[in-house]
Design an enzyme around this catalytic site. Structure first.
Site, PDB file in Angstrom:
ATOM      1  N   LYS A  58       0.870  -1.282  -0.011  1.00 34.02           N
ATOM      2  CA  LYS A  58      -0.219  -0.259  -0.099  1.00 34.02           C
ATOM      3  C   LYS A  58       0.933   0.971  -0.106  1.00 34.02           C
ATOM      4  O   LYS A  58       0.416   2.211  -0.661  1.00 34.02           O
ATOM      5  CB  LYS A  58      -1.168   0.310   0.948  1.00 34.02           C
ATOM      6  CG  LYS A  58      -1.789  -1.654   0.682  1.00 34.02           C
ATOM      7  CD  LYS A  58      -2.815  -1.332   2.482  1.00 34.02           C
ATOM      8  CE  LYS A  58      -3.788  -2.208   2.153  1.00 34.02           C
ATOM      9  NZ  LYS A  58      -4.275  -2.842   4.171  1.00 34.02           N
ATOM     10  N   GLN A  98      -3.624  -1.564  10.247  1.00 35.54           N
ATOM     11  CA  GLN A  98      -3.324  -2.368   9.432  1.00 35.54           C
ATOM     12  C   GLN A  98      -4.287  -3.340  10.621  1.00 35.54           C
ATOM     13  O   GLN A  98      -4.070  -3.448  11.632  1.00 35.54           O
ATOM     14  CB  GLN A  98      -2.263  -2.518   9.592  1.00 35.54           C
ATOM     15  CG  GLN A  98      -2.619  -4.354   8.086  1.00 35.54           C
ATOM     16  CD  GLN A  98      -3.173  -4.065   6.675  1.00 35.54           C
ATOM     17  OE1 GLN A  98      -2.966  -2.869   6.086  1.00 35.54           O
ATOM     18  NE2 GLN A  98      -3.885  -5.422   6.462  1.00 35.54           N
ATOM     19  N   ASP A 105     -10.357   3.362   5.207  1.00 32.74           N
ATOM     20  CA  ASP A 105     -10.974   2.615   4.239  1.00 32.74           C
ATOM     21  C   ASP A 105     -12.695   1.825   5.071  1.00 32.74           C
ATOM     22  O   ASP A 105     -13.840   0.816   4.022  1.00 32.74           O
ATOM     23  CB  ASP A 105     -10.894   0.730   6.084  1.00 32.74           C
ATOM     24  CG  ASP A 105      -9.204   0.072   5.726  1.00 32.74           C
ATOM     25  OD1 ASP A 105      -8.914   0.049   4.291  1.00 32.74           O
ATOM     26  OD2 ASP A 105      -8.729   0.061   6.515  1.00 32.74           O
TER      27      ASP A 105
END
Ligand code: NDP
Length: 284
Positions: free
Chosen positions: A47, A91, A114
């Protein structure tokens, strides 16, 4: 025919790079990684690389396995109030001493790249046009759109009901919107007669986490198959669908790797850009 998420993600990222290069303000995404889980480390590296390719700065904060919930929440609070940070990604999975729900609730919804904060989930479910949509479901919708796979009036079967993939996808596909308006069946580990239900799908989406679970016998000839799964088997990455078996009878299928995965990352960049734009607009 293969649906190339890899190719589409590349196109998205090129366009995004151009848009970002025209921005007055720089954009920064903070990655928070707790512990040394190798897949999580690899995902964050991927990412970060994608961010740098499109001109998004990344700030990686690595914390030890024994980090307390209080320490993590305090860090998130600091990132929330730091105006140089546009997006925050924690994460998952987190070590067992940390409550993931509390973490998601602590991230400022305006920096929630997210789209997992309940405030953003609520906006998405009610069909708010400005909602931040979780990256994988958004990536799947963009793939369907790019390949002009109409969902209106189609029977879509989604296997898996997680909050990050199956459930939001099923909701979005049933909404009154472009690439929605489908009749959606959501199945999970307690569903009966799963194979028969899958066989009725015009579009079958697998988000289970079980390698090669979907076989030819479960798929209607001519159907579209979207494989979200990422499973490591003997050092090889495979999906939830038995690709070589199923490929022969379907109209479209996403390969693994190279299907949904790259689109998830592209949508993370897109969400970061969208949130940064909103923050900068409210500043000026
Ligand atoms: P979860 O483990 O959170 O959810 C899996 C879902 O599958 C659950 O709803 C579970 O049912 C259901 N399930 C499990 N076994 C069966 C079965 N035998 N029959 C029917 N349903 C079953 O997984 P995620 O949603 O997080 O991820 C799914 C897959 O997608 C994983 O391989 C993951 O790595 C991958 N993934 C890929 C991404 C990408 O970018 N391509 C992004 C995110 C995830 P129940 O609820 O009853 O337990």
């Amino acid at each position: 025919m293969d649906i190339s998420g890899k190719e589409l993600a590349k196109q998205f990222q090129e366009k995004l790079k151009e848009k970002i290069s025209r921005e007055k303000h720089s954009i920064t995404l903070a990655f928070v990684l707790v512990g040394k889980d190798p897949p999580s480390q690899a995902y964050v590296r991927m990412k970060e690389r994608a961010c740098s390719e499109v001109g998004i700065k990344s700030l990686k904060i690595e914390l030890p396995d024994e980090t307390t919930e209080f320490e993590l929440l305090e860090l998130i609070g600091n990132l929330n109030s730091d105006p140089s940070i546009n997006g925050i990604l924690v994460q998952m999975p987190l070590p067992s001493q940390i409550n993931e729900e509390k973490v998601l609730l602590t991230i400022d919804p305006d920096k929630d790249v997210d789209g997992f904060h309940p405030f953003n989930v609520g906006k998405m479910i009610t069909g708010d046009k400005h909602a931040i949509i979780p990256c994988t479901p958004l990536g799947v919708l963009k793939l369907l759109e790019a390949y002009q796979i109409e969902t209106k009036g189609k029977h879509v079967v989604v296997i898996g009901r997680s909050n990050i993939v199956g459930r939001p996808l099923a909701n979005l596909l049933s909404q009154k919107r472009a690439y929605g308006n489908a009749t959606v069946t959501l199945v999970h580990s307690h569903s009966k007669d799963l194979s028969n239900i899958c066989k009725q799908a015009d579009i079958l989406i697998a988000a289970i986490g079980k390698p090669l679970f979907v076989t030819k016998e479960m798929v209607k000839p001519g159907a579209v198959v979207i494989d979200v799964g990422i499973n490591r088997v003997n050092d090889k990455i495979v999906g939830d669908v038995n690709y070589s078996d199923v490929k022969e009878i379907v109209s479209f299928i996403t390969p693994v790797p190279g299907g949904v995965g790259p689109m998830t990352i592209a949508m993370l960049l897109e969400n970061t850009y969208l949130l940064a734009k909103e923050q900068n607009c409210s500043l000026s």
